[in-house]
Motif scaffolding. Structure first.
Motif, mmCIF file in Angstrom:
data_model
loop_
_atom_site.group_PDB
_atom_site.id
_atom_site.type_symbol
_atom_site.label_atom_id
_atom_site.label_comp_id
_atom_site.label_asym_id
_atom_site.label_seq_id
_atom_site.Cartn_x
_atom_site.Cartn_y
_atom_site.Cartn_z
ATOM 1 N N PRO A 74 0.819 -1.208 0.000
ATOM 2 C CA PRO A 74 0.000 0.000 0.000
ATOM 3 C C PRO A 74 0.858 1.266 0.000
ATOM 4 O O PRO A 74 1.397 1.641 -1.043
ATOM 5 C CB PRO A 74 -0.841 -0.163 1.279
ATOM 6 C CG PRO A 74 0.001 -1.014 2.184
ATOM 7 C CD PRO A 74 0.869 -1.874 1.307
ATOM 8 N N ASP A 75 1.072 1.872 1.148
ATOM 9 C CA ASP A 75 1.706 3.196 1.190
ATOM 10 C C ASP A 75 3.021 3.141 1.961
ATOM 11 O O ASP A 75 3.097 3.521 3.132
ATOM 12 C CB ASP A 75 0.749 4.206 1.836
ATOM 13 C CG ASP A 75 -0.566 4.300 1.078
ATOM 14 O OD1 ASP A 75 -0.516 4.551 -0.131
ATOM 15 O OD2 ASP A 75 -1.631 4.114 1.698
ATOM 16 N N THR A 76 4.069 2.684 1.285
ATOM 17 C CA THR A 76 5.380 2.571 1.920
ATOM 18 C C THR A 76 6.288 3.743 1.577
ATOM 19 O O THR A 76 7.486 3.696 1.863
ATOM 20 C CB THR A 76 6.083 1.271 1.496
ATOM 21 O OG1 THR A 76 6.444 1.360 0.104
ATOM 22 C CG2 THR A 76 5.186 0.064 1.730
ATOM 23 N N GLY A 77 5.734 4.793 0.943
ATOM 24 C CA GLY A 77 6.574 5.893 0.497
ATOM 25 C C GLY A 77 7.337 5.559 -0.764
ATOM 26 O O GLY A 77 8.429 6.092 -0.998
ATOM 27 N N ASN B 291 7.776 3.395 7.400
ATOM 28 C CA ASN B 291 6.977 2.579 6.478
ATOM 29 C C ASN B 291 6.823 1.122 6.897
ATOM 30 O O ASN B 291 6.156 0.347 6.228
ATOM 31 C CB ASN B 291 7.544 2.644 5.058
ATOM 32 C CG ASN B 291 8.884 1.925 4.898
ATOM 33 O OD1 ASN B 291 9.325 1.155 5.745
ATOM 34 N ND2 ASN B 291 9.551 2.191 3.776
ATOM 35 N N VAL B 292 7.433 0.728 8.014
ATOM 36 C CA VAL B 292 7.472 -0.693 8.345
ATOM 37 C C VAL B 292 6.075 -1.273 8.573
ATOM 38 O O VAL B 292 5.802 -2.415 8.175
ATOM 39 C CB VAL B 292 8.391 -0.951 9.562
ATOM 40 C CG1 VAL B 292 7.842 -0.288 10.826
ATOM 41 C CG2 VAL B 292 8.593 -2.440 9.771
ATOM 42 N N ASP B 293 5.169 -0.509 9.167
ATOM 43 C CA ASP B 293 3.838 -1.056 9.434
ATOM 44 C C ASP B 293 3.050 -1.277 8.142
ATOM 45 O O ASP B 293 2.270 -2.233 8.044
ATOM 46 C CB ASP B 293 3.066 -0.137 10.377
ATOM 47 C CG ASP B 293 3.663 -0.129 11.783
ATOM 48 O OD1 ASP B 293 4.029 -1.226 12.276
ATOM 49 O OD2 ASP B 293 3.785 0.948 12.376
ATOM 50 N N GLU B 294 3.234 -0.404 7.156
ATOM 51 C CA GLU B 294 2.593 -0.617 5.859
ATOM 52 C C GLU B 294 3.270 -1.751 5.096
ATOM 53 O O GLU B 294 2.619 -2.557 4.428
ATOM 54 C CB GLU B 294 2.638 0.667 5.032
ATOM 55 C CG GLU B 294 1.759 1.781 5.564
ATOM 56 C CD GLU B 294 0.287 1.422 5.505
ATOM 57 O OE1 GLU B 294 -0.188 1.022 4.430
ATOM 58 O OE2 GLU B 294 -0.388 1.532 6.550
#
Length: 316
Positions: A192-195, A271-274
């Motif tokens: 999804p949204d990891t940058g 970004n680790v949680d995404e």
């Protein structure tokens, strides 16, 4: 250079287009002008480690900022095929997509030459008989990392890192996959949204002659716009944040196709949680706390600060 562009194509004032086409047709080393053929997209010839955005063939528009193509080392696919043959994966997949599939949405463990693998068949939303198998333990994962190193995958890691401006990279998940039948499209993203710091690299290994496009890819701005993508030798398709794609509709009466997926990421606290939402295998661990700890511990392990993939030539 782009101040001199006066036609509708190349796009005027499009700096990114120019950078994506550096040395595309002549680099002093006999580069081909002929590009891969098939599907609805422009298909430039890419050298090993060269990475380009994917463009629509008809209007030359970029498909998605995180939908890329990467040139593979010319022996890379052969190395992955050799590993599959040595471990009996091809015969095993032939059985799974033939007369002895797993139940839909089920898993099985398989020990091959002392290494444990998790075999999965996804749920029915995939509209297919696809099965995949990935490492079930750290030992199996590490063994596969050495196969990637043998194939020269460090070159691809460097190319993607430079293309997307990433400080470091780790290989976080790997699989082999096979399919012979699909009668619908399940469009999905892998991250999804990891940058824009995580990518799934799909490597074709074994195809079926005359196959229709193996993938459907969706436009970034218009979800109604989709196109067929044909796998080609020495090229991998790469999907990052929210890059929507689906298995193409096929019904092979003989044979099946096989490929590999390699998930890579520049892992950060932000970004680790995404990132861990994209973990689908037994290894890395899927429980949120374990997955998060694993990811942060393995950040930057395979590219950046002089790091590389582990080699068969080195002791563990």
């Amino acid at each position: 250079l782009i101040r001199g562009f006066t036609q509708s194509y190349p796009p005027q004032n499009d700096r990114q287009w120019a950078l994506d086409h550096v040395a595309m047709h002549y680099d002093g080393k006999g580069k081909k002008i002929v590009a891969p053929q098939g599907g609805d997209f422009l298909r430039p010839y890419l050298d090993p480690g060269q990475v380009s955005n994917l463009y629509w063939a008809n209007d030359k528009k970029m498909v998605h900022p995180c939908t890329l193509e990467a040139g593979l080392p010319r022996h890379f696919q052969d190395v992955l095929m050799d590993y599959a043959i040595q471990n009996g994966f091809i015969d095993y997949f032939a059985d799974l997509v033939g007369d002895h599939p797993l139940e839909v949405d089920s898993t099985a463990r398989k020990n091959v030459n002392g290494l444990d693998w998790l075999v999965q068949r996804p749920n029915q939303k995939y509209f297919s008989n696809m099965h995949w198998m990935g490492p079930a333990t750290k030992e199996t994962h590490d063994d596969f990392l050495k196969v990637l190193s043998k194939g020269g995958f460090d070159t691809v890691l460097e190319g993607i890192a430079k293309k997307k401006g990433l400080a470091s990279l780790s290989v976080v998940q790997v699989t082999y996959m096979a399919v012979s039948f699909c009668d619908g499209y399940f469009f999905h993203w892998d991250f999804p949204d990891t940058g824009a710091k995580a990518f799934n690299i799909i490597v074709p290994l074994m195809g079926v002659d005359g196959s229709p496009p193996e993938l459907q890819i969706q436009d970034d701005e218009n979800s109604e716009r989709t196109g067929g993508y044909k796998y080609e030798k020495d090229h991998a398709i790469v999907f990052g944040d929210n890059a929507m794609h689906a298995t193409g509709q096929v019904n092979y009466t003989e044979g099946f196709r096989m490929g590999a997926t390699i998930y890579i990421a520049d892992i950060t606290q932000d970004n680790v949680d995404e990132l861990i939402r994209g973990f689908t295998q037994a290894y890395p661990p899927q429980s949120p706390d374990e997955a998060r700890q694993w990811a942060l511990y393995n950040a930057g392990l395979h590219y950046g600060n002089g790091n590389k993939l582990p080699s068969f030539d080195l002791d563990d």
